[in-house]
Design an enzyme around this catalytic site. Structure first.
Site, PDB file in Angstrom:
ATOM      1  N   ASP A   1       3.442 -10.498   6.531  1.00 57.74           N
ATOM      2  CA  ASP A   1       4.138  -9.279   6.964  1.00 57.74           C
ATOM      3  C   ASP A   1       3.460  -8.010   6.468  1.00 57.74           C
ATOM      4  OD1 ASP A   1       5.052 -10.229   4.411  1.00 57.74           O
ATOM      5  OD2 ASP A   1       6.681  -8.770   4.479  1.00 57.74           O
TER       6      ASP A   1
ATOM      7  N   GLU B   1       7.220 -10.828   2.379  1.00 55.36           N
ATOM      8  CA  GLU B   1       6.880 -10.376   1.018  1.00 55.36           C
ATOM      9  C   GLU B   1       7.342  -8.947   0.772  1.00 55.36           C
ATOM     10  OE1 GLU B   1       4.676  -8.622  -2.293  1.00 55.36           O
ATOM     11  OE2 GLU B   1       4.554  -8.021  -0.193  1.00 55.36           O
TER      12      GLU B   1
HETATM   13 ZN   LIG Z   1       1.146  -6.976  -0.297  1.00 56.61          ZN
END
Ligand SMILES: [Zn+2]
Length: 412
Positions: free
Chosen positions: A100, A165
């Site tokens: 992401d 994340e």
């Molecule tokens: Zn990162």
């Protein structure tokens, strides 16, 4: 000889690196937490693209771990493991990167389309090229070099690509650890998602974070008759000064951190009364504490409570304490852990520099692994342009990082 061949092969991958970056940048992978556009299929598309890419380049051992999330069209968020078998498989070198990205932000601050790769000499621009494509692509290139030169590494090399994340990791590494933890004691774990421009900083520890809210309640009245009230602002100001005592109470030092001590900083202050001639009956401020792993947040808050009670009694006010955020520090990765020794050696061989273990102020994904007693390092040679406009990454750094990864995989 094998080592030399593999590293030479990686030196020739400039074209492969820009091609893969171009394809990744064109698949915006935003978490549904940013909820706005159908771009939120991006992680799934990016995961599917990578799976096909890896199969096309000779990877035969690919597993996916899908985290259910009904906010996204396909209903799941992808996590991918691609493994290259080594001489011994009881022992794996992991490279963990995230799929992401964060939104590009103000487009007028970008000199090019964030979702179309721009290459200018050694530098590539686009959202995600550094955070975290640099680490992802470096891992892929290291593994491709092993496969294409038909070289068996000393240990397994596994690439782990996770979702989510940037928004807390519930559908990424936390889900993986909870449902299908693939890590074993003795594995070497590299998280190439942070670093320094010269590549000399190997992050092994982070401080705990406590954001505390202080609400002081006195009695409001007209400023001309202060004897009728209790000034919450004056009490709050005395409390802020008194909290400096924390620096003396918690004066342990750990030289891997900069600064080496715990820190206690008053930061945000909320507005109280709107006019000058009123004594405020309520006052609110915040304290940002960054606490060494050796000190417990409970001990710190117990001292803060004592100081607050003293000030409350002196000024006849009430002080209410609450956590705005609390992240207890994970145990540090020991500076002599095998993963630290191995990466330091490989950095020296590839980049010719002496790397050193460091600690940071808090908040990396490595903490989730360290909490499970899995030693890991955060490292990369990067300029840290992440999250800003005109995010960029150097082709030469990705080549170098890929060589460090290959060197680690090949070394006995
Ligand atoms: Zn990162």
């Amino acid at each position: 000889m094998e080592m030399k061949n593999v590293l030479q092969k990686i030196d020739g991958y400039s074209e492969e690196i820009t091609t893969l970056q171009r394809e990744l940048v064109a698949i915006p992978a935003l978490s549904p937490t940013y909820d706005e556009k159908p771009e939120h299929t991006g992680e799934a598309k990016k995961g599917a693209f990578l799976k096909t890419y890896l199969e096309r380049h000779g990877f035969t051992d690919i597993t996916s771990i899908e985290a259910p999330d009904d906010r996204v069209p396909g209903g799941t968020r992808p996590n991918l493991i691609a493994r290259v078998r080594g001489a011994r498989s009881d022992h794996t070198l992991w490279v963990m990167a995230h799929l992401d990205i964060v939104p590009p932000g103000d487009l007028s601050k970008w000199n090019s389309d964030p979702y179309a790769l721009k290459v200018d000499g050694d530098v590539m621009y686009g959202r995600g090229v550094e955070d975290n494509h640099q680490g992802l692509v470096a891992g892929v290139m290291a593994a491709r070099a092993l496969i294409e030169s038909k070289t068996t590494p000393a240990r397994d090399l596994a690439l782990l690509f996770v979702s989510d994340e940037e928004c807390g990791s519930d559908y990424g590494i936390s889900y993986v650890l909870e449902h299908q933890n693939p890590f074993k004691q003795g594995d070497l774990i590299l998280v190439p998602d942070g670093g320094s421009p010269d590549g000399s900083e190997v992050e092994v520890a982070e401080k705990g974070i406590a954001w505390l809210k202080f609400k002081i309640t006195g009695t409001q009245c007209h400023a001309s008759i202060p004897q009728k009230g209790n000034n919450a602002l004056r009490a709050g100001a005395h409390l802020i000064v008194a909290l400096d005592e924390l620096q003396t109470i918690f004066n342990d030092e750990d030289p891997i951190f900069i600064p080496p001590t715990s820190t206690f900083e008053p930061t945000k202050k909320e507005a109280n009364v709107p006019n000058v001639n009123t004594i405020p009956g309520e006052d609110i401020f915040f304290l940002d504490c960054r606490i060494l792993p050796s000190v417990s947040i409970d001990r710190v808050t117990a001292e803060i409570r004592k100081i607050s009670d003293r000030i409350a009694a002196k000024f006849n006010v009430a002080v209410e304490l609450s956590f705005e955020q609390r992240d207890d520090a994970a145990p540090a990765t020991p500076v002599d852990a095998p993963v630290v020794r191995r990466i330091t050696h490989s950095i020296k061989e590839v980049y010719g520099i002496e790397a050193k273990p460091i600690g940071v102020g808090g908040g990396t994904v490595a903490a989730a692994l360290r909490r499970l007693d899995l030693p890991c390092v955060v490292w990369s040679k990067m300029d840290e342009t992440m999250h800003g406009p005109n995010e960029c990454a150097k082709i030469s750094n990705i080549i170098g990082d890929a060589k460090v990864i290959a060197h680690m995989a090949l070394s006995e």
